[in-house]
Design an enzyme around this catalytic site. Sequence first.
Site, mmCIF file in Angstrom:
data_model
loop_
_atom_site.group_PDB
_atom_site.id
_atom_site.type_symbol
_atom_site.label_atom_id
_atom_site.label_comp_id
_atom_site.label_asym_id
_atom_site.label_seq_id
_atom_site.Cartn_x
_atom_site.Cartn_y
_atom_site.Cartn_z
ATOM 1 N N ARG A 60 0.179 3.246 2.589
ATOM 2 C CA ARG A 60 -0.610 3.319 1.352
ATOM 3 C C ARG A 60 -1.517 4.540 1.311
ATOM 4 N NH1 ARG A 60 -3.399 -2.072 -0.452
ATOM 5 N NH2 ARG A 60 -5.149 -0.782 0.196
ATOM 6 N N GLU B 173 6.450 -8.539 2.787
ATOM 7 C CA GLU B 173 5.280 -9.402 2.984
ATOM 8 C C GLU B 173 5.348 -10.704 2.197
ATOM 9 O OE1 GLU B 173 1.602 -7.985 1.292
ATOM 10 O OE2 GLU B 173 2.669 -6.592 -0.017
ATOM 11 N N GLY C 176 -10.600 -6.228 -9.669
ATOM 12 C CA GLY C 176 -11.452 -7.041 -10.512
ATOM 13 C C GLY C 176 -12.524 -6.201 -11.205
ATOM 14 N N MET D 203 5.566 -3.574 2.600
ATOM 15 C CA MET D 203 4.983 -4.085 1.357
ATOM 16 C C MET D 203 6.064 -4.708 0.483
ATOM 17 S SD MET D 203 3.256 -1.319 2.491
ATOM 18 C CE MET D 203 3.785 0.076 1.546
ATOM 19 N N GLY E 13 -1.859 -0.940 -11.512
ATOM 20 C CA GLY E 13 -0.691 -1.814 -11.555
ATOM 21 C C GLY E 13 -0.707 -2.747 -12.748
ATOM 22 N N GLY F 141 -1.930 -5.754 -13.227
ATOM 23 C CA GLY F 141 -3.233 -6.328 -13.559
ATOM 24 C C GLY F 141 -4.128 -5.324 -14.262
ATOM 25 N N ILE G 26 3.027 0.448 -5.632
ATOM 26 C CA ILE G 26 3.821 0.918 -4.509
ATOM 27 C C ILE G 26 5.047 0.033 -4.304
ATOM 28 C CG2 ILE G 26 2.736 -0.433 -2.663
ATOM 29 C CD1 ILE G 26 2.628 2.222 -1.046
ATOM 30 N N ASP G 27 4.991 -1.216 -4.812
ATOM 31 C CA ASP G 27 6.110 -2.149 -4.650
ATOM 32 C C ASP G 27 7.250 -1.881 -5.625
ATOM 33 O OD1 ASP G 27 4.532 -3.346 -2.777
ATOM 34 O OD2 ASP G 27 3.978 -5.057 -4.018
ATOM 35 N N GLY H 174 -5.058 -1.457 -5.633
ATOM 36 C CA GLY H 174 -4.825 -0.951 -4.283
ATOM 37 C C GLY H 174 -4.448 0.513 -4.274
#
Length: 621
Positions: free
Chosen positions: A515, A455, A301, A399, A325, A327, A355-356, A237
């Site tokens: 974002r 969220e 992905g 977020m 991030g 992943g 961002i989290d 993201g």
Amino acid sequence: MSIALSATSYRFNKRLSWESIKRAELLSSFSALSASLSSSSSSPSSLVSPFFERHETSEIWLRPQPQLCHPLRPAFRRAAAMHSESCDPREPQSPTGRRILDFEFRNSLPRLRTPSLSSAAPDPSPRSPALSSLPVMGSEARSAVKIVKGEFGYVLEDVPHLTDYLPDLPAYPNPLQDNPAYSVVKQYFVDQDDTVPEKIVVQRDSPRGLHFRRAGPRQRVYFESDDVHACIVTCGGLCPGLNTVIREIVCGLSHMYGVNKIIGIEGGYRGFYARNTIQLTPKSVNDIHKRGGTVLGTSRGGHDTLKIVDNIQDRGINQVYIIGGDGTQKGAAAIFEEIRRRRLKVSVAGIPKTIDNDIAVIDKSFGFDTAVEEAQRAINAAHVEAGSVENGIGVVKLMGRYSGFIAMYATLASRDVDCCLIPESPFYLEGKGGLFEYMEKQLKENGHMVIVVAEGAGQDLIAESMRSMNHEDASGNKLLLDVGLWLSQRIKNYFTSRQKMVINLKYIDPTYMIRAIPSNASDNVSCTLLAQCAVHGAMAGYTGFTVGLVNGRHTYIPFDRVTETRNTVVITDRMWARLLSSTNQPSFLSSKDIEEANMMVEEEQPKQTVDEEKSMENGST
């Protein structure tokens, strides 16, 4: 398992150092061993001593490494292969499934009485002999863990280096020593023995604990500037600061090290095998930091390790900078493992992006300060709306899929929030001490209120028919329902149908506005330092690492450390207590919830020590 040659193979003269042994002598020794293997009718295991040979000056350990290559090995390997043709396929093998006669001499780890801390990168400058280094063969996920143990409970979790599997790589003087911008800097180069502790709050009798290697430029580099072909890719993201990181990697490589071949991979991991690239120069990225998003594009992905490494190899890329991030960092770890398996001279460096702020180990990720600052604008708007009408309620969703840091810090900074709900702190709506009861009290006393909800909060309260907990996006993240809309509807139903109270509720979701904006001044500085540290690390030959701020110092951290767990808000910590005292909201916690939270904290504290002890035990077997 470590194996030592028998006394007939080779013996050190105690006056000779490791570096002074002549190659001809080593080749002669291996040739003699090869001849004995070829003529022997016994099993190869009979020629291997089950213990290592002790000498006054050193202990030699030879470790099976069939994938490693060295100029001394071909003659030995050919002789071993000739012998193996007549061997029983069920002959003894190492615990890793390799033939135990397959040795790698140069890459074996010498255990000296006064070894150096820096086991990862050989450095010609003298260094303080203090610690012993033990490589640890752990699980598949932590196959590259390198542990250095010292006195008083000191443990360094080191990052891989190209010389771990390419031991003959030449080193060069760092071009920065001739750079006029840095000529006036005192002690600009980082000492090889500099490390940063993971935890700085300790008791008098506490061990020194876990450390990470300090980031920064080294005196020696393993790439010549003209030979570097670097690439940059952004995945996952959007986040404020992505363009700043891209810009500073390009400018750092170009201005500090004179690198001219830098490309950007478009569209995330898919761009590698789709062959979408753009040339990056300091001129082309000059003002991209003023824009939000990423000029390279991004996607979730699309990770195909073999295809990606094939294209890295085909294009002649030798430095890969991956921004993303947890992943994305897992994907970077897989790329590094495949590159190491193929023995390619390619450095893989990660820059963590979330961002989290939920990436483990590091203090804070870039973009977080900007997100908190922008979230306050939404909170201020909700406060104005709620305060302008009777029984006004402002609901702001921020977020925080698994971690409520943005919601918590934005609430503390705003001082206009009456209730903050995060994923780590369970809550309930109805009944004594519930959210609705607290809202009634606030509306009667103040006439309005503001609620901030992350969220990922309250997902267990959403009706099963509305859930999407079993679905995932392309990055493997669970698809969560919009808790803000659900909570707003439940509040309306409760007050209009049950309490017969007229309310004015405004729901604000600033997620995509936050974002997509450029990073603020604080995050711009953070992005610059992270990018430059990544460049320094790659040029110094380090690989399989991510750059992060640990206790205010930039460090090189192994990929697996930032992907094995998530950073979350500790609801039994003082920071959450500060928020509760600021909003005056109830904790919504039962005694059972508090007990479970305390148990989780207690389990996390000894986990690090237990992992270190297990690593050391595995390394000493």
